[in-house]
Write an enzyme that holds these catalytic residues in place. Structure first.
Site, mmCIF file in Angstrom:
data_model
loop_
_atom_site.group_PDB
_atom_site.id
_atom_site.type_symbol
_atom_site.label_atom_id
_atom_site.label_comp_id
_atom_site.label_asym_id
_atom_site.label_seq_id
_atom_site.Cartn_x
_atom_site.Cartn_y
_atom_site.Cartn_z
ATOM 1 N N HIS A 101 -11.252 -1.149 6.874
ATOM 2 C CA HIS A 101 -9.824 -1.241 6.593
ATOM 3 C C HIS A 101 -8.998 -0.522 7.662
ATOM 4 C CE1 HIS A 101 -6.444 -0.296 3.411
ATOM 5 N NE2 HIS A 101 -5.970 -0.770 4.540
ATOM 6 N N HIS A 149 -4.344 0.426 11.155
ATOM 7 C CA HIS A 149 -5.631 -0.273 11.245
ATOM 8 C C HIS A 149 -6.141 -0.290 12.695
ATOM 9 C CE1 HIS A 149 -4.271 -2.934 7.557
ATOM 10 N NE2 HIS A 149 -4.379 -1.673 7.261
ATOM 11 N N HIS A 159 -0.315 5.212 7.938
ATOM 12 C CA HIS A 159 -1.441 4.339 7.589
ATOM 13 C C HIS A 159 -1.490 3.215 8.625
ATOM 14 C CE1 HIS A 159 -4.340 1.913 5.598
ATOM 15 N NE2 HIS A 159 -3.490 0.904 5.481
ATOM 16 N N GLU A 161 0.814 -1.217 0.000
ATOM 17 C CA GLU A 161 0.000 0.000 0.000
ATOM 18 C C GLU A 161 0.851 1.272 0.000
ATOM 19 O OE1 GLU A 161 -4.255 -0.655 1.621
ATOM 20 O OE2 GLU A 161 -2.874 -0.997 3.280
HETATM 21 ZN ZN LIG Z 1 -3.991 -1.048 5.184
#
Ligand SMILES: [Zn+2]
Length: 238
Positions: free
Chosen positions: A166, A100, A98, A79
């Site tokens: 996500h 989760h 980024h 990603e």
């Molecule tokens: Zn991710």
């Protein structure tokens, strides 16, 4: 480069230790100033979990997502395109997170909005909400340029974005600021979650919303102290 790499690694460890992301999922990056290169927490056979990230887990990658150097057992995260497209489209962005975080993701799963349910309890996190937090409606892995571009256009000029089923992405003028935004967003979701468990959360009065929306001019004034606090909390040097 080395100093920036250490800051990225440390921010990863802080996020991991605060349990904002589990195991190996998630990455933080920083733009190498004046270049089309970023330093990002790598994935692959040789990776450590986010909370154990060492400086040599952080590798240079170009704006097409290609690894430029680093250990043979590491590669750019799938990603990486979340990061490259934010740097490409927003010159003000110096760092991207980024992750989760469970509680935040639950809100995207249940299609429940985060509400401005408090004010003075934590003005900076409620301000984040009042500035508007976009939702990227897809749940897939952002693993190519097309999706990266689509994601960046959803996030637009915001400091954070929810990703349905996500995770979250935050960005900012420094690694520490982007990481603090992720922590604040998690706090906001955690309070909303608890309020739903207890009863029927209500937004604060409109006039107070207007007050916090207009915000203090001293935004970020206490950021350094807050960052040191979180570092100390998880046993990192501030
Ligand atoms: Zn991710």
């Amino acid at each position: 480069m080395q100093e920036l790499r250490e800051r990225v690694a440390k921010a990863c460890r802080v996020l991991g230790k605060l349990e904002l992301t589990k195991a190996a999922t998630g990455h933080i990056s920083a733009r190498v100033p004046g270049t089309e290169t970023l330093l990002i927490r790598a994935r692959g056979e040789g990776e450590s979990g986010v909370r154990y990230t060492a400086p040599d887990d952080v590798i240079p990658v170009d704006f097409s997502g290609k690894k430029l150097a680093g250990r043979g057992d590491l590669e750019a995260p799938q990603e990486v395109f979340i990061h490259t497209w934010l740097y490409r489209t927003r010159p003000d962005v110096a760092a991207v997170v980024h992750a989760h975080p469970k509680t935040v993701v639950l809100f995207t799963i249940c299609n429940k909005p985060l509400l401005p349910i408090y004010g003075a309890y934590d003005p900076t996190s409620v301000k984040l909400l009042l500035e508007g937090i976009p939702l990227y409606p897809r749940s897939i892995t952002v693993s190519n340029d097309k999706l990266g571009e689509e994601f960046a256009s959803t996030m637009k000029g915001h400091a954070c974005c929810l990703m349905r089923g996500h995770g979250i992405t935050t960005c900012g003028p420094s690694v520490e600021e982007a990481t603090l935004t992720a922590i604040k967003l998690n706090e906001l979701a955690d309070m909303n979650y608890r309020a739903h468990l207890l009863g029927d959360p209500q937004p604060i009065p409109d006039e107070d919303i207007a007050h916090f929306k207009s915000g203090s001019k001293g935004k970020g004034k206490h950021s350094n102290a807050l960052w040191r606090y979180y570092c100390s909390l998880v046993g990192e040097e501030g």
